[in-house]
Design an enzyme around this catalytic site. Structure first.
Site, PDB file in Angstrom:
ATOM      1  N   CYS A  77       0.870  -0.688  -0.004  1.00 66.05           N
ATOM      2  CA  CYS A  77       0.247   0.143  -0.523  1.00 66.05           C
ATOM      3  C   CYS A  77       0.881   1.037  -0.066  1.00 66.05           C
ATOM      4  O   CYS A  77       0.047   2.327  -0.284  1.00 66.05           O
ATOM      5  CB  CYS A  77      -0.689  -0.155   1.048  1.00 66.05           C
ATOM      6  SG  CYS A  77      -1.966  -1.287   1.056  1.00 66.05           S
ATOM      7  N   HIS A  95      -3.543   6.954   1.710  1.00 65.31           N
ATOM      8  CA  HIS A  95      -3.633   5.571   1.090  1.00 65.31           C
ATOM      9  C   HIS A  95      -5.524   5.551   2.102  1.00 65.31           C
ATOM     10  O   HIS A  95      -5.784   5.554   3.282  1.00 65.31           O
ATOM     11  CB  HIS A  95      -3.448   4.687   1.492  1.00 65.31           C
ATOM     12  CG  HIS A  95      -3.765   3.257   1.390  1.00 65.31           C
ATOM     13  ND1 HIS A  95      -3.370   2.836   0.375  1.00 65.31           N
ATOM     14  CD2 HIS A  95      -3.718   2.089   2.140  1.00 65.31           C
ATOM     15  CE1 HIS A  95      -3.780   1.697   0.319  1.00 65.31           C
ATOM     16  NE2 HIS A  95      -3.980   0.342   1.574  1.00 65.31           N
ATOM     17  N   ASN A 113      -9.793  -1.021  -0.840  1.00 65.88           N
ATOM     18  CA  ASN A 113      -8.668  -0.394  -1.040  1.00 65.88           C
ATOM     19  C   ASN A 113      -7.742  -1.293  -2.184  1.00 65.88           C
ATOM     20  O   ASN A 113      -7.436  -2.270  -2.743  1.00 65.88           O
ATOM     21  CB  ASN A 113      -8.106  -1.826  -0.081  1.00 65.88           C
ATOM     22  CG  ASN A 113      -6.733  -1.239   0.448  1.00 65.88           C
ATOM     23  OD1 ASN A 113      -5.975  -0.424  -0.359  1.00 65.88           O
ATOM     24  ND2 ASN A 113      -5.831  -1.302   1.582  1.00 65.88           N
TER      25      ASN A 113
END
Ligand code: COA
Length: 337
Positions: A117, A264, A294
Site C-alpha cells: 500500500c 491511502h 482498497n
C-alpha cells in the site's frame, strides 16, 4: 554560470478500473457477510473486480496511456518505468517488463516496487531521486493491482476479501527548475519488518523445506493473504500522522498550509482517526474507498485522478499524501500541484 537545482514534478495523471462492479450485497452470493458490516466498519460500498484473462499489467497499460496523454508525453520519451504492485502478473519477471512490452517501447529501465500500500509513495520518491540526480527525465510510475484473483472469497476469508478492489493509477514525472511552480517538495519512506507477518501471503514460498506450493498449502489456504486487522489498524493510525508531521517539519509547513490531503484508502475509519489527530477539516481530505475499496498501490494515483476530476485538486495547491501497508511500510510526500 549559475547552478539551477533540478527538481521533479508530476506532469500528468491517469487511472483505470475494470468495468465489473461488485456491491457489498453481491458478495453475499459468495460468503456470509452484509453491506451493514462492511460499510459500518470500513466505509466501503463497492469495488471493481476484473473478469477473464485481464492481468495487472493490462490495467496498468490503460492507466499509463491516460497519464501520458494528460502529461502530453509520448511513450518514446519515457526513460524509466516504475511499477508498484503486490499482485504481479507472474513471480518473475517483474510487471514493469510486461508493461514495457505492452507499451511497445524498449531499452529503458523497468523496475518493480514491492511495498504494497506504500508502493506509490515509494515510487514517487524513487522517481524524484532519479530525476534530481539527472539519471532520468521522464519517469512513468504506475500502481496497479488485481486482488480479486488472489482472495479467499469464501466465509473463511471474508475479513480480507471484502476490503480489496482491482484498479490502476499512473503518473508521469518530469524535471523542473521552477520552484515557484508545481514540484515535489519531499518524500519520506519507512518500514518495520518486525511486523511482516501481520499482513502477508505465505505461499508460494522458498522459506520452507517443501515445495513452493502443494495440495496441503492450497487446502489450508496458505496462498491467500492473511491479516491481523486490529494490529494493522493500530499501527496505521499512528504511522500516517507521524509521516505527515515529518513531511511538514522538513518543509517548515503547518497543517493549515496544506490544501489537500490524500491518504491511502484501507479503511475510512482509519482516515477519520488520522484526520482527527491531525486536526484536518473534513473538506481537505479526499476519500475514494466507498467506490473502489482498497486498491493498494493503485489507491493514491486513482485518488489523485478522481480528485482532479471532482475539482478538488487544483493548480497551485500544496498537497500532502501518506500511506501505510504491509511490511509494515509507511511513507509520505508533499508536492505543489
Ligand atoms: N462480514 C461479516 N462479518 C465479518 C466479516 C465480514 N466480511 N469479517 C469478519 N467478520 C466477523 C468476524 O468473524 C468477527 O466475528 P466474531 O466476533 O463472531 O468472531 C467479527 O466480524 C468482528 O471481527 P473483527 O476482526 O474483530 O472486526 P474489526 O472490528 O477488527 O474490523 C477490519 C475488521 C478488517 C475492518 C479492521 O480490523 C480493519 O479495517 N483493520 C485494518 C485493515 C487494513 O487497513 N488493511 C489493509 C492495510 S493496507
Amino acid at each position: 554560470m549559475t547552478h539551477q537545482e533540478v527538481r521533479s514534478k508530476i506532469l500528468g495523471v491517469g487511472s483505470y478500473v475494470p468495468p465489473r462492479v461488485w456491491k457489498n450485497d453481491d458478495l453475499q452470493k459468495l460468503m456470509d457477510t452484509s453491506d451493514e458490516w462492511i460499510h459500518q466498519r470500513t466505509g466501503i460500498r463497492q469495488r471493481h473486480w476484473v473478469e477473464g484473462t485481464t492481468s495487472t499489467s493490462d490495467l496498468a497499460l490503460e492507466a499509463a496511456k491516460k497519464a501520458m496523454a494528460a502529461a502530453g508525453v509520448v511513450k518514446e520519451e519515457i526513460d524509466m518505468i516504475l511499477f508498484a504492485t503486490l499482485s504481479p502478473d507472474h513471480d518473475f519477471p517483474g510487471s514493469a517488463c510486461f508493461l514495457q512490452a505492452k507499451l511497445g517501447i524498449s531499452g529503458c529501465p523497468a523496475i518493480d516496487i514491492r511495498q504494497q500500500c506504500s508502493g506509490f509513495v515509494y515510487g514517487l520518491s524513487i522517481a524524484d531521486q532519479f530525476i534530481r540526480g539527472g539519471m532520468a527525465k521522464k519517469v512513468l510510475l504506475v500502481g496497479s493491482e488485481i486482488h480479486s484473483k488472489g482472495l479467499d472469497k469464501t466465509t473463511r476469508g471474508r475479513d480480507v476479501a471484502v476490503l480489496f478492489g482491482d484498479g490502476a493509477g499512473a503518473v508521469v514525472i518530469g524535471a523542473t527548475s521552477d520552484l515557484s511552480g508545481p514540484h515535489i517538495l519531499s518524500t519520506h519512506l519507512h518500514a518495520d519488518g518486525a511486523f511482516a507477518k501481520e499482513l502477508w501471503i505465505e505461499a508460494p514460498t522458498q522459506a520452507n523445506d517443501g515445495p513452493r506450493l502443494s495440495a496441503e498449502i492450497l487446502a489450508e489456504g496458505g496462498h491467500y493473504p492473511k491479516m491481523n486487522g486490529k494490529t494493522v489498524f493500530m499501527h496505521a493510525v499512528r504511522r500516517m500522522p507521524e509521516a505527515i508531521h515529518e513531511a511538514l517539519n522538513k518543509n517548515s509547513l503547518k497543517i493549515e498550509d496544506i490544501d489537500l490531503f490524500l491518504f491511502h484508502q484501507a479503511n475510512l475509519r482509519i482516515n477519520e482517526m488520522v484526520a482527527k489527530q491531525l486536526e484536518i477539516p473534513e473538506e481537505k481530505v479526499f476519500n475514494t474507498i466507498e467506490r473502489f475499496g482498497n486498491t493498494t498501490a493503485a489507491t493514491l494515483p486513482i485518488g489523485m485522478d478522481e480528485a482532479i476530476r471532482a475539482g478538488k485538486l487544483k493548480p497551485g495547491m500544496t498537497v500532502a499524501m501518506a500511506a501505510f501497508g504491509s511490511g509494515f511500510t509507511w511513507a509520505s510526500a508533499i508536492f505543489k500541484w
